[in-house]
Design a protein around this motif. Structure first.
Motif, PDB file in Angstrom:
ATOM      1  N   ASN A   1       0.852  -1.184   0.000  1.00 47.07           N
ATOM      2  CA  ASN A   1       0.000   0.000   0.000  1.00 47.07           C
ATOM      3  C   ASN A   1       0.888   1.235   0.000  1.00 47.07           C
ATOM      4  N   VAL A   2       0.441   2.278  -0.668  1.00 50.62           N
ATOM      5  CA  VAL A   2       1.150   3.553  -0.729  1.00 50.62           C
ATOM      6  C   VAL A   2       0.139   4.658  -0.438  1.00 50.62           C
ATOM      7  N   ASN A   3       0.522   5.596   0.420  1.00 49.32           N
ATOM      8  CA  ASN A   3      -0.322   6.766   0.723  1.00 49.32           C
ATOM      9  C   ASN A   3       0.470   8.032   0.483  1.00 49.32           C
ATOM     10  N   VAL A   4      -0.208   9.039  -0.038  1.00 50.25           N
ATOM     11  CA  VAL A   4       0.403  10.352  -0.183  1.00 50.25           C
ATOM     12  C   VAL A   4      -0.584  11.406   0.320  1.00 50.25           C
ATOM     13  N   ARG A   5      -0.061  12.394   1.042  1.00 46.75           N
ATOM     14  CA  ARG A   5      -0.881  13.495   1.588  1.00 46.75           C
ATOM     15  C   ARG A   5      -0.242  14.825   1.183  1.00 46.75           C
ATOM     16  N   TRP A   6      -1.096  15.764   0.814  1.00 45.23           N
ATOM     17  CA  TRP A   6      -0.621  17.101   0.468  1.00 45.23           C
ATOM     18  C   TRP A   6      -1.567  18.129   1.065  1.00 45.23           C
ATOM     19  N   ASN A   7      -1.004  19.229   1.556  1.00 45.79           N
ATOM     20  CA  ASN A   7      -1.846  20.334   2.034  1.00 45.79           C
ATOM     21  C   ASN A   7      -1.184  21.660   1.726  1.00 45.79           C
ATOM     22  N   THR A   8      -2.009  22.689   1.577  1.00 47.85           N
ATOM     23  CA  THR A   8      -1.505  24.039   1.381  1.00 47.85           C
ATOM     24  C   THR A   8      -1.009  24.593   2.712  1.00 47.85           C
ATOM     25  N   GLU A   9      -0.268  25.695   2.663  1.00 40.20           N
ATOM     26  CA  GLU A   9       0.180  26.326   3.897  1.00 40.20           C
ATOM     27  C   GLU A   9      -1.025  26.934   4.624  1.00 40.20           C
ATOM     28  N   TYR A  10      -0.875  27.090   5.932  1.00 40.63           N
ATOM     29  CA  TYR A  10      -1.981  27.660   6.697  1.00 40.63           C
ATOM     30  C   TYR A  10      -1.438  28.302   7.960  1.00 40.63           C
ATOM     31  N   LEU A  11      -2.257  29.184   8.539  1.00 42.11           N
ATOM     32  CA  LEU A  11      -1.868  29.918   9.737  1.00 42.11           C
ATOM     33  C   LEU A  11      -2.151  29.086  10.976  1.00 42.11           C
ATOM     34  N   TRP A  12      -1.137  28.965  11.834  1.00 44.64           N
ATOM     35  CA  TRP A  12      -1.306  28.307  13.132  1.00 44.64           C
ATOM     36  C   TRP A  12      -1.353  29.380  14.214  1.00 44.64           C
ATOM     37  N   GLN A  13      -2.363  29.295  15.079  1.00 42.40           N
ATOM     38  CA  GLN A  13      -2.508  30.250  16.174  1.00 42.40           C
ATOM     39  C   GLN A  13      -2.762  29.488  17.470  1.00 42.40           C
ATOM     40  N   SER A  14      -1.987  29.797  18.492  1.00 42.71           N
ATOM     41  CA  SER A  14      -2.173  29.178  19.803  1.00 42.71           C
ATOM     42  C   SER A  14      -1.532  30.065  20.849  1.00 42.71           C
ATOM     43  N   SER A  15      -1.791  29.764  22.101  1.00 41.46           N
ATOM     44  CA  SER A  15      -1.242  30.573  23.180  1.00 41.46           C
ATOM     45  C   SER A  15       0.266  30.417  23.292  1.00 41.46           C
ATOM     46  N   PHE A  16       0.842  29.345  22.721  1.00 39.71           N
ATOM     47  CA  PHE A  16       2.290  29.156  22.793  1.00 39.71           C
ATOM     48  C   PHE A  16       3.016  29.936  21.707  1.00 39.71           C
ATOM     49  N   GLY A  17       2.440  29.972  20.512  1.00 40.88           N
ATOM     50  CA  GLY A  17       3.095  30.680  19.428  1.00 40.88           C
ATOM     51  C   GLY A  17       2.263  30.637  18.157  1.00 40.88           C
ATOM     52  N   ASP A  18       2.438  31.643  17.325  1.00 38.54           N
ATOM     53  CA  ASP A  18       1.735  31.740  16.050  1.00 38.54           C
ATOM     54  C   ASP A  18       2.746  31.659  14.907  1.00 38.54           C
ATOM     55  N   GLY A  19       2.243  31.295  13.744  1.00 41.05           N
ATOM     56  CA  GLY A  19       3.121  31.271  12.578  1.00 41.05           C
ATOM     57  C   GLY A  19       2.487  30.495  11.448  1.00 41.05           C
ATOM     58  N   MET A  20       3.134  30.528  10.290  1.00 43.89           N
ATOM     59  CA  MET A  20       2.629  29.812   9.122  1.00 43.89           C
ATOM     60  C   MET A  20       3.193  28.393   9.096  1.00 43.89           C
ATOM     61  N   ILE A  21       2.310  27.437   8.873  1.00 45.22           N
ATOM     62  CA  ILE A  21       2.720  26.055   8.630  1.00 45.22           C
ATOM     63  C   ILE A  21       2.914  25.911   7.121  1.00 45.22           C
ATOM     64  N   PRO A  22       4.107  25.561   6.678  1.00 45.77           N
ATOM     65  CA  PRO A  22       4.340  25.512   5.225  1.00 45.77           C
ATOM     66  C   PRO A  22       3.559  24.396   4.538  1.00 45.77           C
ATOM     67  N   GLU A  23       3.370  24.565   3.257  1.00 48.04           N
ATOM     68  CA  GLU A  23       2.824  23.489   2.419  1.00 48.04           C
ATOM     69  C   GLU A  23       3.734  22.271   2.527  1.00 48.04           C
ATOM     70  N   ASN A  24       3.141  21.081   2.551  1.00 50.00           N
ATOM     71  CA  ASN A  24       3.992  19.887   2.564  1.00 50.00           C
ATOM     72  C   ASN A  24       3.321  18.723   1.856  1.00 50.00           C
ATOM     73  N   THR A  25       4.162  17.815   1.384  1.00 58.64           N
ATOM     74  CA  THR A  25       3.732  16.570   0.755  1.00 58.64           C
ATOM     75  C   THR A  25       4.416  15.426   1.482  1.00 58.64           C
ATOM     76  N   VAL A  26       3.643  14.429   1.881  1.00 63.52           N
ATOM     77  CA  VAL A  26       4.167  13.309   2.660  1.00 63.52           C
ATOM     78  C   VAL A  26       3.802  12.013   1.948  1.00 63.52           C
ATOM     79  N   LEU A  27       4.791  11.153   1.766  1.00 57.96           N
ATOM     80  CA  LEU A  27       4.597   9.861   1.104  1.00 57.96           C
ATOM     81  C   LEU A  27       4.952   8.745   2.070  1.00 57.96           C
TER      82      LEU A  27
END
Length: 929
Positions: A855-881
């Motif tokens: 079996n093979v799985n691949v996941r892809w997502n666009t970048e998005y904003l992360w916000q929390s009481s510890f820290g904020d910032g952009m989560i980069p786009e990534n592809t995982v196989l």
């Protein structure tokens, strides 16, 4: 002794007068079918096939009787048994049944997925076997609509439809009917006290609101993990996994995972089961050095540097003629051993005293381990312990259960406080900043150094008591030089700090909280024929016991209760094509008004074979404020967390020293503050920052913070499911959510003295201006509800098809978005933390050759904003196989699997502040006789 006796029952040679039927189950290609169900029609007796497709059924029944043989992906078949010596060889015909799989979670009654009134995802035994992840729980990330927030290699939080941090209090997880959320933290700690890979039977997941049936916390989703029955899955099963993780910060490290399951049905009425698993690995080290203050990302260029994963440098002060200066911190990897461990066990006794489906279950579960949790700070959970005990009785039309959950924080500690107090063990903050100021000013005056050179000399003196010869005349500090990580002094200081629960000197937190829960359900389908009617209810009590280290339980544990009741009606019309489902639930929490949650849905099966299923639903959900939202009282240094239960505002008390300038202005030397100051005598943080820049009182805005109350959602959903051209599965869904009273945290600043207001001529208001100017102020994080209305919307498309023989290809796409008017609440932080676009795809074949699958799985997502009481910032786009290959060894009744995650990829983030996720390869051997 009790555990010893229980284990002995599994292995002792007890004999019973039983008959045995043996056989095998294969497909039309003569390939064995593992996990097929073999049941005696009209009896509770049954078993399942092994990895090689064989089975042995022990029963007190005598022939003749009929066996029903079924497996996911195949047609069900019945076989007549006329003799005990009869060899049963069953061949099942392939059938595309992905949407015909039976689920219970959507309506609390068995129904096909294609008929479900709401979106539901399912992982069965075959999907668990084929997962490309090292564990089935990690493999959940490949399900449609599931997004992970990874805090640790062993702590992954499930996010469905957004608005989730690592502490996802909007998602509920049940294991064999028990909520396995932490009683104190109110969210799930991954699979800490969940199910073993070799004991899990199925996983069902409902994304979206489910309060109408499951109550307050099933707000944005709920997941059900169901374990195997010892009546149908007997024997001793063992697995061992070895692998290696690879990450830029941590390097290459070993991964080990072991589990054993023992189950025995001694008769048709009595069975026992036990599980044990142990896992150890090296943590995904959090090593993000980005600065949380303006300036460069090191003290070499920014004397007020505050690194994201460097702790101790949050301690900062303003020095006249020098500027804002922070202490030198320690890296996260210096403050913990970076080792992950997880050990869990469970024991259960099962009784079926009558020849029907009524079953009594006694179950005990225990889980302990070490991992990393990220909330407002980063916490090292060391030897954290959770236990659950359950008594349940269930039958064809009912269930009733009572259970408890208890936890012990063990040797857990706050890594930020650990760094602060290790620093203070060497040298007090006052002396450190005095040393810095002295060396900075004299280096410029005597040596003519520039600002950066003076800062370097000052930090070297404050940290290590070292001065250039030209400044040797300065007084020698009384404090010790900075303790270097790994030194005997550092190790000794850290050990003392993490064992001390007084956060002015230590970092340990204490937690002995408990949860007691009961729920019941009855289905009247055998009494009422015109419709299917169910009723049920639940009751819960929290006991918060942190000895004042988390909650304001300084004088003893705090108790808090909730209860609820519900009813549901299902009715079919038009030759069973049209199905109506209506549910209504009432819930009452001790500190809040009762809430009513309705759900209405219609499904319609179109087409000659009823294979085109359309559905629409409307439901409301709500979420009660958590125990932390109400009763927390935690001093985190730069700010304090204050829960908003009315009694909590007075329970929280602290004494703060007033500056000399404040005392000269008429304020006392110390002031007593309570939670009342946070909620009723504070300015917004943004306005205080504006006032600091302009010195204009008109910039100050009074923080009108209301006490927290339950948040509510109205959820609209539509969907379509079908199987066309015999093997093309289609699953479409779209949703629109309207949130009101969305729970939120806000930062406010309360002056030590004076009364906040807008009348600049009022002397009491003028005192607040002085307090802010002199630094006599306290930052609080408070729990409240936003006045803004928030909406979220999204849709998903899932397709699955056999593209060549048994090669199956699947792909799904999810879109998610939210919207609100920021002007309605300028300080509101949404924390959606979800990619707008996600694509997942898979290609596999469970029988590409004899006994060989992949079996093979691949996941892809666009970048998005992360916000929390510890820290904020952009989560980069990534592809995982991810990929795996498995090979069955029928003669050894075992399967060997080799797999890898994040193949060919770089380290990637899912949570700002957590460790980047690296690569992993693993090999496993599972024996399942």
């Amino acid at each position: 002794m009790r555990v010893y006796l229980l284990i002995m029952l599994f292995f002792c040679g007890v004999s019973f007068a039983q008959n045995s039927i043996t056989g095998s189950v294969t497909d039309s290609n003569k390939q064995s079918i593992p996990g097929a169900n073999v049941n005696i029609v009209g009896s509770s007796g049954g078993t399942s096939t092994d990895f090689d497709g064989t089975f042995k059924l022990n029963t007190a029944s005598k022939p003749p009787f009929t066996l029903k043989v079924s497996a996911v992906g195949f047609e069900t078949k019945t076989i007549s048994v006329t003799s005990l010596s009869q060899k049963i060889d069953v061949v099942l015909k392939d059938e595309e049944t992905k949407l015909d799989e039976i689920v219970v979670s959507a309506s609390r009654t068995p129904e096909r997925i294609i008929e479900s009134p709401v979106t539901v995802e399912r992982m069965g035994i075959q999907e668990i076997k084929n997962t490309t992840a090292p564990t089935f729980y990690d493999g959940l990330e490949n399900l449609k609509e599931v997004h992970f927030n990874t805090s640790s290699i062993s702590f992954k939080s499930i996010n469905t439809r957004g608005f989730a941090t690592v502490a996802n209090t909007r998602f509920m997880q049940l294991v064999d009917g028990m909520d396995n959320s932490s009683p104190a933290l109110n969210f799930v700690l991954g699979n800490l006290i969940g199910v073993s890979d070799i004991d899990v039977a199925s996983v069902e997941l409902l994304p979206g609101a489910s309060s109408a049936l499951y109550g307050a916390n099933a707000f944005n989703g709920i997941m059900f993990m169901n374990s195997k029955s010892p009546f149908t899955n007997e024997g001793i099963s063992v697995y061992y996994k070895y692998g290696q993780t690879s990450q830029d910060a941590a390097g290459t490290n070993d991964y080990n995972d072991f589990g054993i399951r023992a189950a025995k049905a001694f008769t048709e009425t009595f069975a026992l089961k036990a599980n044990f698993t142990y896992m150890e690995a090296t943590e995904w080290i959090a090593a993000d050095k980005r600065s949380m203050t303006s300036g460069g990302d090191s003290h070499a260029v920014n004397q007020n540097y505050d690194g994201l994963n460097i702790y101790g440098d949050e301690v900062t002060t303003f020095i006249p003629n020098v500027g804002q200066v922070s202490r030198t911190g320690y890296r996260e990897q210096d403050l913990t051993d970076n080792k992950v461990k997880s050990m869990k066990a469970d024991f259960s006794a099962h009784f079926k005293p009558w020849k029907d489906d009524t079953e009594f279950i006694l179950q005990y579960k225990i889980g302990t381990g070490s991992t990393i949790y990220q909330g407002a700070n980063r916490y090292a959970l060391k030897d954290f312990l959770m236990q659950q005990g359950k008594f349940e009785v269930k039958g064809k039309n009912f269930f009733g259960r009572v259970y408890f959950t208890s936890e012990d924080a063990g040797d857990s500690y706050d890594m930020r406080f650990a760094a602060w107090n290790v620093n203070r063990s060497a040298k007090s903050d006052t002396e450190w900043f005095t040393n810095y100021a002295t060396a900075y000013q004299y280096s410029g005056a005597v040596m003519g150094t520039n600002a950066n050179e003076s800062a370097a000399i000052a930090r070297n003196f404050a940290d290590y008591n070292i001065l250039p010869p030209a400044l040797s005349f300065l007084p020698k500090p009384t404090g010790s030089p900075r303790f270097e990580p790994g030194s005997a002094q550092f190790n000794s200081a850290l050990a003392k700090v993490i064992a001390n629960p007084d956060l002015t000197q230590g970092a340990k937190f204490i937690d002995h909280s408990k949860l007691y829960h009961s729920d019941v359900n009855y289905n009247f389908r055998d009494m009422v024929k015109w419709a299917e009617i169910q009723v049920g209810g639940s009751w819960r009590k929290y006991i918060m016991d942190s000895e004042g280290t988390i909650f304001t339980d300084y004088d003893g544990p705090i108790e808090y209760k909730e209860y609820g009741a519900y009813a549901q009606l299902q009715k079919k019309w038009l030759e069973d094509r049209l199905k109506f489902t209506g549910s209504l639930r009432y819930d009452k929490s001790q500190n809040f008004d009762g809430k009513i949650s309705p759900r209405v849905s219609f499904t319609y099966a179109a087409g000659e074979s009823k294979r085109h299923n359309f559905r629409v639903s409307y439901q409301t959900g709500f979420r009660n404020p958590t125990t932390q939202d109400q009763y927390i009282g935690l001093d985190l240094g730069p700010f304090a967390l204050i829960g908003s239960a009315p009694e909590n505002l007075d329970r929280f008390q602290e004494t703060m020293p007033v500056s000399l300038a404040g005392q000269a202005a008429g304020a006392p030397a110390t002031v007593n503050l309570s939670g009342q100051n946070a909620y009723h005598n504070a300015y917004t943080v943004a306005s205080v920052q504006a006032f600091a820049a302009s010195a204009n009182p008109a910039d100050l805005v009074v923080a009108n913070i209301g006490l927290v109350k339950p948040e509510q959602v109205q959820a609209f959903e539509a969907g379509y499911r079908s199987v066309v051209q015999n093997d093309l599965s289609i699953d479409l869904n779209a949703y629109y959510n309207i949130y009101n009273d969305f729970m939120n945290t806000a930062r406010v600043i309360s002056p030590y003295y004076g009364t906040v207001g807008t009348n600049a001529a009022d002397p009491n208001v003028q005192m607040t201006y002085a307090a802010l100017a002199f630094g006599d102020r306290r930052v609080y994080q408070v729990y409240t509800n936003t006045t803004a209305q928030i909406t979220s919307f999204g849709f998903g498309v899932g397709l699955s098809k056999k593209v060549y023989k048994d090669f199956e290809f699947g792909v799904n796409y999810n879109y998610a978005q939210f919207d609100f008017d920021q002007s309605q609440d300028p300080s509101f932080v949404a924390g959606f933390n979800t990619p707008k676009h996600r694509i997942k795809a898979s290609l596999g074949n469970a029988k590409v050759a004899k006994n060989l699958g992949f079996n093979v799985n691949v996941r892809w997502n666009t970048e998005y904003l992360w916000q929390s009481s510890f820290g904020d910032g952009m989560i980069p786009e990534n592809t995982v196989l991810d990929a795996q290959v498995n090979y069955g060894l029928p003669k050894l009744k075992s399967v060997i699997k080799v797999g890898a995650t994040n193949l060919f990829g770089k380290d990637y983030l899912q949570v700002i502040g957590a460790g980047a996720i690296g690569q992993m390869w693993f090999a496993s051997w599972t024996i399942n006789p």
